[in-house]
Design an enzyme around this catalytic site. Structure first.
Site, mmCIF file in Angstrom:
data_model
loop_
_atom_site.group_PDB
_atom_site.id
_atom_site.type_symbol
_atom_site.label_atom_id
_atom_site.label_comp_id
_atom_site.label_asym_id
_atom_site.label_seq_id
_atom_site.Cartn_x
_atom_site.Cartn_y
_atom_site.Cartn_z
ATOM 1 N N CYS A 238 0.791 -1.238 0.000
ATOM 2 C CA CYS A 238 0.000 0.000 0.000
ATOM 3 C C CYS A 238 0.822 1.286 0.000
ATOM 4 C CB CYS A 238 -1.020 -0.014 1.133
ATOM 5 S SG CYS A 238 -0.501 -0.784 2.652
ATOM 6 N N ARG B 297 8.316 -10.951 4.869
ATOM 7 C CA ARG B 297 8.173 -10.611 6.279
ATOM 8 C C ARG B 297 9.073 -11.524 7.102
ATOM 9 N NH1 ARG B 297 1.623 -9.347 6.297
ATOM 10 N NH2 ARG B 297 1.786 -7.723 4.716
ATOM 11 N N GLN C 151 0.465 -11.529 -2.823
ATOM 12 C CA GLN C 151 -0.955 -11.311 -2.575
ATOM 13 C C GLN C 151 -1.632 -10.843 -3.861
ATOM 14 O OE1 GLN C 151 -0.826 -8.389 0.610
ATOM 15 N NE2 GLN C 151 -1.518 -9.915 2.086
ATOM 16 N N ASP D 193 -3.186 -8.293 -4.329
ATOM 17 C CA ASP D 193 -3.348 -7.053 -3.581
ATOM 18 C C ASP D 193 -3.851 -5.955 -4.516
ATOM 19 O OD1 ASP D 193 -3.192 -5.512 -1.367
ATOM 20 O OD2 ASP D 193 -1.023 -5.250 -1.400
ATOM 21 N N HIS E 251 -5.667 -1.778 -4.466
ATOM 22 C CA HIS E 251 -6.145 -0.613 -3.743
ATOM 23 C C HIS E 251 -6.967 0.238 -4.690
ATOM 24 C CE1 HIS E 251 -2.558 -1.888 -1.444
ATOM 25 N NE2 HIS E 251 -3.357 -1.627 -0.425
ATOM 26 N N LYS F 92 -14.628 -1.798 8.062
ATOM 27 C CA LYS F 92 -14.218 -2.865 7.160
ATOM 28 C C LYS F 92 -15.262 -3.968 7.133
ATOM 29 C CE LYS F 92 -11.266 -4.939 10.762
ATOM 30 N NZ LYS F 92 -11.665 -6.331 10.850
ATOM 31 N N HIS G 72 -8.794 -0.918 0.620
ATOM 32 C CA HIS G 72 -7.889 -2.065 0.566
ATOM 33 C C HIS G 72 -8.733 -3.313 0.349
ATOM 34 C CE1 HIS G 72 -4.588 0.262 2.596
ATOM 35 N NE2 HIS G 72 -5.627 0.865 3.148
#
Length: 801
Positions: free
Chosen positions: A494, A523, A541, A543, A545, A626, A676
């Site tokens: 992000c 990570r 991911q 992922d 946005h 969320k 997100h």
């Protein structure tokens, strides 16, 4: 998706298990000191989620006092020397308890009983027992209310959920030990335990604990029907396990929380350790405790009284010293001669547990810190019915057969190596599935108006200072020096996406802007936490946005939910939706929060219908509300992979703006709302979930071994290779078994290897330009022309079958 880190394990405040994740430092909000979630989400997450004051058995909440983890001292020492059955300090502790109990009784006697009313969920208002005795504060319990309806209801209820209209004038949360942080909340959050209790006046309440005010709603919860009831039941069982461990070995108990499915207790045993042969004695001792029907007694204690109660246990002393402020009160519970620091609530007595089993043991460290003492952890499971335990054990055996680590090894999909722990080596057949999942999502991106982007894998650490991650997330990042400056591999996408948005002057006409990124994330998980593909160091991911205007929130959320439905319908998985709303420490304009929550609720109503989703009041992240999406696999296990989250804060930190088109002074520019969202979560974890969901029997469209051609004799090998080439040209994974095995052996091997179809070829098939089709379940579909067979397989693939 993500695992939760929580205060007490690493000194941080608990993080919600959501589909996207990031940590943002915000004024007035205490941030996590480290987050270790290889599969955690990538949107900003903060401890405001944990700031629900007062409720029992709920998630971790922000602490106002010093952290246990601030201390890395070796404190166990010689408090445990050897296994000692029924140590003398058990009697000493009970005697202190009785002395303090007399003081509390005197306080209770000074309270003024006043008549109260109790409203049931159906709206029925009760005011008296069956004999006409009025319900009164300080005297009437939830059990009494339930008994006024029926004894069966009273006896079958594990715990009550009480929503008070108000508290009586002589009730004080502080005096009742309810304002101090729950000493188990961190471990419960780390174990995936959540609560339905949602506000200061909605509390989980012991069935035998007197009510302290008129009740607006009294819910009587049963194990089979309610998540909170299960949590309480397993929490009580953890106390019973702890009592058994003290009786048998004289362990120094530390913490014993419930989990999402069971419980454990950590004990200090010096150089001793649990062994499998300890399981049976523990189960026998717990069964004795069950038969005694020991009452769970709640008692409020001062900090000083607690230090006297637990003088022989340095770990309890440490908890009291660091988590209970001077001059305040907390609570303990007693069953038998076990007395334990605990917020509760608990079941009425130990006889409520009918079936108990120890399941496994392991070593851990005090507070999860490798610098601290080694503790011994014993896990257990319990039920109110022996049949439930039997079913649970059967399901555990099935789960072992479906373990993704076992299947991945057997099918040669993934390998790991000590030279790169926590990073999967994707073998050719595993890579086929991995790439297919990404292609599946990518196809949806194309249809749904997403722009795929590629962002760097490494950044100067200044980016993470700006985003707020560096302060408290750095320990979970891989950092290194580049020409004298500190850099790090990205653990989430992000912040990079915010840089991309801010790189151009944006207009309201440009929005919504949907940016998707399959970038590799890293990570720095502790090696001991790595678990197959569900806890890794390297992952990707799906992922994305979405940057949108406030008036576009509802439509974008609806689009994300439709996306989610398409994905999980394809996988054959069901789902439930939960709306998590503004927490106590939310940041930003409250009116914006209200409008955003309304937009999310409207989208969910349109998507699934009003009444078909539930609210988690106060459970949103500090940066925005969320939608938590819980998906169920073939074994009815719950996974949280997909998520949709609104973020009002990252756009502020990166000063993101768009031109509104307005000429009114002060309104020329506005901040976008950041959404997100992830559908799979991490591809690695979704691979593991699907592997176990399908039990290794991959559907054709996702299968790494789709077709096996089996010649009944070597003279037909050339024809098989011709058919193989045709299938390969159509994009199918196909092999030819040219081994010298018997025909029956070839068919059996193909079925064991989970080829979706075996195409048998003999003299007749060669002459007819056909193949004879069998499925992996040994169903003979018969002879088909090669072109017909290819068309049939393409249809199945295109329909995701």
């Amino acid at each position: 998706m993500g695992e939760k880190k929580s205060e007490g394990e690493d000194g941080s405040v608990s993080l919600q298990q959501t589909g996207k994740f990031a940590v943002l430092e915000a004024p007035g909000v205490q941030q996590p000191s480290a987050v270790s979630t290889a599969d955690a989400p990538s949107a900003s997450e903060a401890p405001a989620a944990a700031a629900k004051d007062g409720a029992q058995g709920r998630r971790a909440k922000a602490s106002s006092g010093p952290r246990i983890a601030d201390s890395k001292r070796i404190i166990g020492g010689d408090s445990f020397v050897k296994r000692t059955p029924n140590p003398e300090w058990l009697e000493t502790r009970v005697s202190v308890f009785e002395k303090v109990k007399a003081r509390r009784q005197a306080e209770l006697d000074s309270k003024t009983p006043v008549d109260i009313s109790v409203t049931m969920p159906d709206g029925n208002v009760l005011t008296a027992k069956k004999d006409g005795t009025p319900f009164q504060a300080w005297k009437t319990t939830p059990y009494d209310v339930a008994f006024a309806i029926s004894q069966g209801l009273a006896d079958s209820s594990s715990v009550a959920r009480v929503t008070y209209e108000s508290f009586v004038s002589d009730y004080s949360l502080a005096e009742d030990g309810m304002e101090v942080e729950d000493t188990l909340s961190d471990a419960m959050a780390d174990g995936g335990v959540e609560s339905e209790a949602d506000a200061k006046k909605t509390l989980l309440w012991d069935m035998t604990r007197p009510l302290v005010g008129p009740v607006a709603k009294l819910e009587l919860l049963k194990f089979e029907q309610d998540r909170d009831a299960k949590t309480v039941f397993w929490h009580s069982s953890a106390h019973m396990l702890g009592e058994a461990l003290e009786h048998l070995y004289g362990c120094k108990l530390t913490i014993g929380p419930p989990l999402a499915g069971g419980f454990y207790y950590d004990s200090y045993m010096g150089k001793e350790a649990f062994r499998e042969e300890d399981y049976k004695p523990v189960e026998t001792e717990v069964n004795k405790i069950i038969k005694k029907k020991q009452k769970f007694e709640r008692m409020v204690i001062t900090k000083e009284e607690g230090l006297e109660l637990f003088a022989d246990n340095p770990f309890k002393v440490e908890i009291l010293t660091t988590k209970v402020p001077d001059g305040s009160r907390t609570t303990v519970y007693k069953c038998g001669d076990l007395i334990d620091l605990c917020r509760g609530p608990h079941v009425p007595h130990t006889g409520k547990v009918k079936a108990f089993a120890t399941t496994r043991h392991s070593a851990t460290q005090w507070l999860g810190d490798t610098n601290n003492e080694t503790l011994q952890r014993m896990y257990g499971i319990s039920f109110p019915d022996k049949k439930q335990l039997k079913v649970w054990k059967e399901n555990q055996e099935k789960a072992k057969e479906r373990d993704h680590r076992r299947i991945a090894q057997k099918q040669e999909l993934v390998m790991f190596h000590d030279l790169s722990p926590g990073s999967a080596f994707w073998l050719p057949h595993g890579t086929r599935i991995y790439n297919k999942l990404i292609s599946f999502i990518r196809d949806h991106y194309w249809k749904r108006g997403y722009d795929e982007i590629i962002t760097p894998n490494v950044y100067n650490l200044d980016l993470w200072h700006q985003s707020g991650h560096a302060m408290h997330y750095k320990d979970a990042m891989f950092c290194f020096d580049v020409e004298g400056a500190e850099w790090a591999m990205k653990p989430m996408n992000c912040p990079g996406h915010c840089l991309m948005f801010g790189n151009s002057i944006r207009s309201y006409r440009d929005l919504p802007l949907r940016l998707a990124d399959f970038g590799v994330l890293h990570r720095n998980e502790l090696s001991g936490a790595l678990t197959g593909l569900t806890r890794v160091r390297r992952f990707q991911q799906d992922d994305a946005h979405i940057y949108c205007r406030e008036d576009q929130i509802e439509q974008e959320v609806l689009g994300a939910l439709d996306f989610m439905k398409a994905v999980y319908d394809t996988f054959g998985m069901t789902y439930k939706l939960e709306l998590s709303t503004r927490p106590a420490k939310a940041l930003g304009d409250m009116e914006l929060w209200d409008r955003a929550e309304k937009a999310l609720a409207n989208a969910m109503n349109q998507f699934i219908g009003e009444g078909n989703w539930r609210v988690n009041p106060g459970d949103g992240a500090f940066y925005g509300p969320k939608i938590d999406i819980k998906v169920m696999d073939a074994m009815e296990r719950v996974h949280q992979c997909a998520t949709v989250q609104l973020d009002f804060q990252l756009p502020i930190r990166f000063n993101l703006q768009y031109n509104t088109g307005s000429k009114e002074k002060g309104k020329e520019f506005a901040r976008p709302v950041m959404v997100h969202r992830a559908m799979l979560g991490s591809v690695e974890r979704m691979f593991a979930v699907l592997c176990e969901h399908y039990g290794g029997k991959w559907p054709l469209w996702l299968s790494p071994r789709q077709v096996q051609l089996i010649p009944v004799h070597a003279e037909f090998n050339d024809y098989c290779m011709e058919v193989r080439d045709k299938l390969h040209a159509e994009g199918f994974y196909v092999d030819v078994d040219q081994s010298k095995s018997t025909f029956q052996k070839k068919v059996r091997n193909a079925q064991i290897d989970q080829y979706n179809f075996q195409l048998v070829v003999g003299k007749q098939e060669v002459a007819n330009g056909s193949v004879n089709i069998r499925t992996r379940d040994n169903k003979v579909e018969g002879e088909k022309k090669v072109d017909e067979m290819i068309a049939h397989l393409k249809k199945l693939r295109d329909e995701f079958k």
